[in-house]
Design an enzyme around this catalytic site. Sequence first.
Site, PDB file in Angstrom:
ATOM      1  N   GLY A  14      46.683  53.312 112.543  1.00  9.54           N
ATOM      2  CA  GLY A  14      45.323  52.903 111.644  1.00  9.54           C
ATOM      3  C   GLY A  14      44.300  54.121 111.791  1.00  9.54           C
ATOM      4  N   ARG A  15      43.564  54.170 110.782  1.00 13.18           N
ATOM      5  CA  ARG A  15      42.512  55.370 110.770  1.00 13.18           C
ATOM      6  C   ARG A  15      41.575  54.947 109.967  1.00 13.18           C
ATOM      7  NH1 ARG A  15      45.349  58.770 107.198  1.00 13.18           N
ATOM      8  NH2 ARG A  15      45.785  57.541 105.435  1.00 13.18           N
ATOM      9  N   HIS A 234      46.265  45.316 100.047  1.00 10.21           N
ATOM     10  CA  HIS A 234      47.764  45.389 100.428  1.00 10.21           C
ATOM     11  C   HIS A 234      47.892  47.141 100.327  1.00 10.21           C
ATOM     12  CE1 HIS A 234      52.419  45.150  99.502  1.00 10.21           C
ATOM     13  NE2 HIS A 234      52.215  45.372 100.714  1.00 10.21           N
ATOM     14  N   ASP A 235      48.385  47.862 101.420  1.00 11.82           N
ATOM     15  CA  ASP A 235      48.408  48.999 101.323  1.00 11.82           C
ATOM     16  C   ASP A 235      49.250  49.614 100.242  1.00 11.82           C
ATOM     17  OD1 ASP A 235      50.851  48.354 102.626  1.00 11.82           O
ATOM     18  OD2 ASP A 235      50.458  49.293 104.520  1.00 11.82           O
ATOM     19  N   THR A 258      56.595  53.593 106.549  1.00  6.41           N
ATOM     20  CA  THR A 258      57.408  52.794 107.393  1.00  6.41           C
ATOM     21  C   THR A 258      58.598  52.136 106.475  1.00  6.41           C
ATOM     22  OG1 THR A 258      55.875  52.558 109.080  1.00  6.41           O
ATOM     23  CG2 THR A 258      57.744  50.959 108.854  1.00  6.41           C
ATOM     24  N   ASN A 295      61.548  46.801  97.728  1.00  6.86           N
ATOM     25  CA  ASN A 295      61.577  47.294  99.274  1.00  6.86           C
ATOM     26  C   ASN A 295      62.787  47.747  99.684  1.00  6.86           C
ATOM     27  OD1 ASN A 295      59.250  45.360  98.866  1.00  6.86           O
ATOM     28  ND2 ASN A 295      59.068  45.449 101.206  1.00  6.86           N
ATOM     29  N   GLN A 303      61.736  56.475 112.480  1.00  8.37           N
ATOM     30  CA  GLN A 303      60.844  56.257 113.358  1.00  8.37           C
ATOM     31  C   GLN A 303      61.343  55.687 114.675  1.00  8.37           C
ATOM     32  OE1 GLN A 303      57.986  53.718 111.168  1.00  8.37           O
ATOM     33  NE2 GLN A 303      57.173  55.463 110.064  1.00  8.37           N
TER      34      GLN A 303
END
Length: 487
Positions: A14-15, A234-235, A258, A295, A303
């Site tokens: 996060g940032r 929602h990102d 991701t 999706n 990752q």
Amino acid sequence: MKNYIAVDIGASSGRLVQARLQQGQLELCELHRFPNAFSDKNGRNYWDVDYLYREIIAGLQKAKSKGIEECYLGIDTWAVDYVLLDHAGHQLEDVYAYRDARTTGAPDRFHKMISREEVYAKTGIQELTFNTLYQLFVHDRAQLRQADKIVLIPDYLYYRLSGRLMNEATNASTTQMLNLGTREFDLELLELLELRRDQFAELTEPGQALGSIWPELVKQYDLPECELIVVATHDTASAVAGVPVQRDRSWAYISSGTWSLLGTELTQPLNNKAAMEANYTNEWGVYGTYRFLKNIMGLWMIQEVRRECGEQYSFSQLAQLAAAEVPFRSLVPCNDSRFLHPSSMTAEIQNCCKETQQPVPQTVGEIARCIFDSLALTYLDALHELERLQGEAVEVLHIVGGGSNNELLCQLTADVLGITVQAGPTESTALGNVAVQMISSGEIDGIAEARELIGRSFPASVYQPRPLADLDQVRQRWEELSCHFSS
């Protein structure tokens, strides 16, 4: 000069990012970054959402130390996971992570009560085992009855900062519980879950002002005076808002992180039988739009491989190693549930190749190449489905997010799909978050102006398709493997 802070939290980090408009250009500055991960507790996977809250506070303290006295602030995170609150506003239970195995088989059990077709007609949301609908279905009933409110993670973080409860609409749509016709929670689905409408707060659209951060927090922690704006929490919704589209061209996007989310933006949902069978979703977007997308497992796979290597390679180094390997030697079905949360991603990829009598990748470069080749071919399938469903060819594909930095994957995608790829901006989620704040504050007029500003401030890298040797044979082998994977 107005200061905007985007709190952007993903499943791995996060940032807090500061944005300012200077001389017609949007400038970003990262203020604070922190890791994020779910943890195992008694065989279950949980998030520590109060840790996320503390990191937001730490980031705002850094903002104040850099001279930011006042700002607007918006929060986005991943979707579907929820927090149960009691009447006093306290957590009832640790927050389950969507990759937890508790929902295995839940869709089949739930749909004995109501068909998949009925649910898709109501909600337009693709069936994913971890959707909130299925998470709540398997949740302890007694505990759900105790819950005064059920909120998604960004809603909870807004609540901790302001004391105001809401369910932001773009994220709430991912629960698979909102009705496209009524634009409200579907009462039949709530009844099947033995839940009440009043256990969910009012649906709130992006752009609404939520008021100031708690004065007590400002004083206790020496924070800036923050005016909270409800963004697309929602990102992916924020990432799509940050896509610098050209309005005169037919376009699609991949929000690449991701997850890889491939889709387009519609003004009306497309929830017919064909869309359901293709497992496309109609998540709500900003300003009355719908994110018609699919999706795809995405960079989660690389990752995990990197993590299993002790993180001795950067993502750039993994791409370089992959580029040196033979292309399309080994392929795997990225969206198979076996790759959702395996004990070892490397071993799972190797086992899949062995089962399908393909060369088994051994080196890190071969594993990475297998992932990138398979992702590009998965994008090809999804794009063909998208074009068929919307009845329109796509002229340009925008890749935004962290994956837009992967030159190998971007060029591979252009080559395999045979269309122009525009890569960037990397910070599309933060930019989409900020765009809604700027529109709400009156600094810009609307989403079209915001996208033009983003494109001007952060020029894209352009990848033109190149001829690939034996691409037809590769596509044929992929089709054969896909039939094997689905059988």
